[in-house]
Design a protein around this motif. Structure first.
Motif, PDB file in Angstrom:
ATOM      1  N   ARG A 158      69.838 -19.018  46.285  1.00  0.00           N
ATOM      2  CA  ARG A 158      70.261 -18.467  47.565  1.00  0.00           C
ATOM      3  C   ARG A 158      70.204 -19.518  48.667  1.00  0.00           C
ATOM      4  O   ARG A 158      70.807 -19.359  49.724  1.00  0.00           O
ATOM      5  CB  ARG A 158      69.353 -17.279  47.914  1.00  0.00           C
ATOM      6  N   GLY A 213      74.796 -12.317  46.681  1.00  0.00           N
ATOM      7  CA  GLY A 213      75.469 -11.085  46.293  1.00  0.00           C
ATOM      8  C   GLY A 213      74.634 -10.304  45.285  1.00  0.00           C
ATOM      9  O   GLY A 213      74.401  -9.102  45.451  1.00  0.00           O
ATOM     10  N   TYR A 214      74.151 -10.988  44.272  1.00  0.00           N
ATOM     11  CA  TYR A 214      73.358 -10.337  43.240  1.00  0.00           C
ATOM     12  C   TYR A 214      72.142  -9.640  43.850  1.00  0.00           C
ATOM     13  O   TYR A 214      71.870  -8.467  43.590  1.00  0.00           O
ATOM     14  CB  TYR A 214      72.907 -11.381  42.210  1.00  0.00           C
ATOM     15  N   ALA A 249      76.561 -17.875  47.251  1.00  0.00           N
ATOM     16  CA  ALA A 249      77.206 -16.568  47.404  1.00  0.00           C
ATOM     17  C   ALA A 249      76.862 -15.673  46.219  1.00  0.00           C
ATOM     18  O   ALA A 249      76.548 -14.491  46.385  1.00  0.00           O
ATOM     19  CB  ALA A 249      78.717 -16.743  47.521  1.00  0.00           C
ATOM     20  N   LEU A 250      76.887 -16.255  45.021  1.00  0.00           N
ATOM     21  CA  LEU A 250      76.602 -15.487  43.811  1.00  0.00           C
ATOM     22  C   LEU A 250      75.185 -14.906  43.862  1.00  0.00           C
ATOM     23  O   LEU A 250      74.976 -13.711  43.634  1.00  0.00           O
ATOM     24  CB  LEU A 250      76.751 -16.411  42.600  1.00  0.00           C
ATOM     25  N   CYS A 251      74.214 -15.745  44.182  1.00  0.00           N
ATOM     26  CA  CYS A 251      72.823 -15.291  44.207  1.00  0.00           C
ATOM     27  C   CYS A 251      72.596 -14.276  45.321  1.00  0.00           C
ATOM     28  O   CYS A 251      71.939 -13.255  45.122  1.00  0.00           O
ATOM     29  CB  CYS A 251      71.880 -16.480  44.381  1.00  0.00           C
ATOM     30  N   SER A 266      79.302 -21.638  46.308  1.00  0.00           N
ATOM     31  CA  SER A 266      79.624 -20.577  45.354  1.00  0.00           C
ATOM     32  C   SER A 266      78.343 -20.035  44.713  1.00  0.00           C
ATOM     33  O   SER A 266      78.182 -18.824  44.549  1.00  0.00           O
ATOM     34  CB  SER A 266      80.570 -21.101  44.281  1.00  0.00           C
ATOM     35  N   LEU A 267      77.416 -20.935  44.394  1.00  0.00           N
ATOM     36  CA  LEU A 267      76.147 -20.508  43.802  1.00  0.00           C
ATOM     37  C   LEU A 267      75.365 -19.656  44.807  1.00  0.00           C
ATOM     38  O   LEU A 267      74.789 -18.618  44.463  1.00  0.00           O
ATOM     39  CB  LEU A 267      75.328 -21.746  43.421  1.00  0.00           C
TER      40      LEU A 267
END
Ligand SMILES: Nc1ncnc2c1ncn2[C@@H]1O[C@H](COP(=O)(O)OP(=O)(O)OP(=O)(O)O)[C@@H](O)[C@H]1O
Ligand SMILES: [Mg+2]
Lengths: 378, 257
Positions: free
Chosen positions: A197, A210-211, A206-208, A203-204
């Motif tokens: 985060r 979001g999760y 955003a992914l974390c 991108s990483l």
């Protein structure tokens, strides 16, 4: 000051300091006494505890095959040993502990002789707790490798129990296995998510983010159910037992919470720490692993322990995917018409056991917090 | 020592740095020779910290050139994608001492000092510990090795921080107001250690408000004013006969008390 004078003083300060305190004390104390009296009266005179004794195997292990129960005893000894090792990191094994150990082992042997449903193996479990506690207090190496040992024990426990087939795991055993697995896995996952985060890679990040946000805004029961339903659809070639799918659900859900506790820990570490580490030429990885993370985890410990307690207390939700945890096992016993009048006995027993395990977790946590606070004095 | 004598270890050419649209360092040109002690003075907010933090890459710069020990420090746009190899090569040869010490509070004094040599220089634990004990002895803290930083006084912590940097066997030491966070009675013990380092020929860039000390140890003093180096002189000339009007005003302000 005599003891009597001291007690009077204690009473004065704690219970009768101001008129309001006095009033409250005069209402609350009799009320408490009345409730306790009523309870004890019922527990000793009216209740019939034989239902607990006769169904103890189901309460503790669910449908675990009786001829393989010795596997459970091995697993319990391992878990008790791990708890003992954890204790040794916060409290050295002293003379009082030795006395307690001897007393408890003796007590469980006597109980085993008295009630045939409590076997002598209980004494073995108690003994392994104290033995490893004592060993851990002596050996710096054991204590220093607690994390590694914990994962080793987890894997061994799962392997030891697997010959019986995960679908037979139930009762308190299931609650404990679930808590142990999820608790241990959520911490490394939480660490990865928390660092993700904060990553420089958008991108990483955003992914974390979001999760974490998604997991935190949906109910646990939904995540557990979705994973259970979705897994066979997504990966039909890997037929995972219900228990494993439940474990995955719990782990994925609570990782998000662990990540948030760890993130707040990371934020509490002063920027100067990273700068000092970088100035020494430490790699990014070493800076995080050796300098930042240990300080962050210190701050995150209370939250992470709360997480573990949550996992244990919400374990009954696995009934939604057809598993029989401790609470569910109690209800199953009551569903038997033979036991229909024994609702209170079963529920009081469940209550006491949940309370006992929860207290052990919070007690250990408080010791750990106090110990970490000592080393961190700035 | 003058620039013509020693070979320059730091070469800064036309360096410009911005925080967003705020222009912090403006067209900075500076060379530091091996073995030189350079003191940086200037008003609060003038950019002294930013300047020396650029030298070990804690701050990025947008244009110009900065070379340390023959390595060129990557510019901001080259650092957008995380770690850059050249950067770590520079850092392991440059020691940095901070105003707030920044010791690692969860590690013992000894462990603070050995961490870099073990993880970065690849020394064995025994070797690193022997060296650390020697350095701690040198800063007068041999008997504190097993304590945690929180149990030490400010002056002791700063001396540990110096030992921690020295353990990397740096070619250049940067000091950013190393005594500003200390109680007055502890300033002396830290300055003594730095004086000793200067005597041994360590190259140093020091930001400090200790004018007496600056005059005593430095080979050269620069004055930074709103992100520009406006005066560069020998210490005696700097303090007795400052050329620039603003330097004079600054000195009369700080030397009064
Ligand atoms: N991260 C930052 N973002 C934006 N502006 C900053 C940042 N860090 C510093 N500045 C600004 O840059 C200027 C120079 O700061 P710097 O810390 O280098 O000054 P200094 O000369 O070291 O001052 P002091 O004597 O107070 O330490 C100041 O005006 C400061 O407000
Ligand atoms: Mg500064």
């Amino acid at each position: 000051m005599t003891t009597f004078a001291k007690s009077l003083r204690w009473l004065h300060v704690n219970l009768f300091a101001k008129p309001f305190d006095t009033g409250l004390t005069l209402i609350v104390l009799p009320l408490l006494a009345w409730v306790l009296w009523g309870f004890l009266d019922w527990a000793i005179m009216l209740a019939d505890w034989s239902v607990v004794l006769s169904s103890i195997k189901v309460l503790m292990t669910g449908l675990f095959p009786v001829e393989k129960l010795w596997l459970v005893w091995i697993a319990l000894c391992l878990i008790a040993g791990l708890t003992g090792l954890a204790s040794s990191t916060t409290m050295p094994f002293g003379r009082n502990a030795l006395l307690a150990a001897l007393a408890l082992v003796a007590l469980s042997l006597i109980a085993a002789a008295w009630f045939d449903t409590i076997s002598a193996q209980t004494a073995l479990v108690v003994a392994s707790f104290f033995a490893v506690w004592a060993a851990g207090s002596r050996s710096e190496t054991l204590r220093a490798n607690l994390t590694g040992i914990a994962f080793g024990v987890l894997i061994t426990v799962l392997l030891v129990l697997s010959p019986a087939g995960p679908s037979t795991w139930g009762g308190l055993l299931l609650s404990i296995v679930l808590t142990l697995t999820a608790a241990l896995l959520t911490i490394p996952l939480g660490v990865l998510l928390a660092f993700g985060r904060q990553s420089r890679i958008a991108s990483l990040r955003a992914l974390c983010t979001g999760y974490i946000e998604v997991m935190r805004s949906v109910p646990l029961i939904l995540v557990v159910y979705c994973i259970w339903v979705a897994f066979p659809l997504v990966a039909p070639q890997f037929p995972l037992p219900d228990v494993v799918r439940g474990l995955i659900g719990f782990t994925l859900f609570y990782s998000a919470y662990a990540a948030e506790f760890i993130r707040s820990g990371l934020q509490s570490v002063a920027k100067g720490q990273t700068e000092a580490a970088e100035s020494l030429g430490l790699s990014d990885m070493d800076t995080k692993r050796i300098v930042i993370l240990p300080q962050a985890l210190r701050v995150a410990v209370p939250g992470l322990v709360g997480n573990i307690l949550d996992i244990f207390n919400y374990a009954p939700l696995v009934f939604i995917i057809g598993l029989t945890d401790f609470l569910r096992a109690g209800q199953m016993i009551l569903a038997n018409p033979e036991n229909s009048g024994r609702t209170y006995e079963i529920y009081v027993f469940l209550f006491l056991v949940y309370f006992a395990v929860g207290s052990v977790i919070t007690f250990q946590a408080r010791r750990l917090e106090r110990k970490l606070a000592q080393g961190a004095r700035k | 020592m003058t620039e013509s004598q020693g070979q320059a270890i730091v070469r800064i050419k036309d360096l410009n740095k911005f925080y967003g649209s705020f222009h912090v360092l403006k067209d900075v040109d500076l060379e530091v020779a091996r073995g030189e002690v350079l003191v940086v003075v200037g008003a609060s907010g003038s950019g002294k910290s930013t300047l020396i933090r650029c030298v070990n890459g804690l701050e990025e710069y947008q244009s110009g050139n900065l070379e340390v020990d023959g390595f060129r420090m990557p510019r901001a746009e080259e650092r957008e994608f995380g770690e850059v190899k050249g950067l770590r090569d520079i850092r392991r040869g440059v020691g940095m001492v901070f105003q707030q010490f920044n010791l690692f509070p969860h590690l013992s004094v000894l462990h603070n000092v050995t961490l870099g040599p073990i993880r970065v220089r690849g020394k064995s634990r025994d070797e690193a510990e022997a060296q650390a004990m020697q350095l701690l002895d040198r800063v007068g803290l041999r008997d504190q090795a097993l304590k945690y930083p929180g149990a030490l006084s400010g002056g002791q912590q700063q001396r540990v921080a110096i030992a921690r940097s020295l353990a990397m066997e740096p070619h250049l030491m940067l000091f950013d107001e190393p005594t500003s966070a200390l109680d007055p009675e502890m300033v002396g013990e830290v300055l003594d250690v730095m004086r000793e380092l200067a005597r041994e020929g360590m190259t140093m860039m020091i930001v400090t408000h200790e004018m007496g000390f600056a005059r005593e140890v430095s080979d050269r003093v620069i004055y930074v004013d709103q992100g520009r180096i406006t005066e560069t002189s020998k210490p005696d000339a700097f303090f007795d006969n400052p050329q620039n009007e603003r330097t004079r005003a600054f000195l009369s302000r700080v030397l009064k008390h």
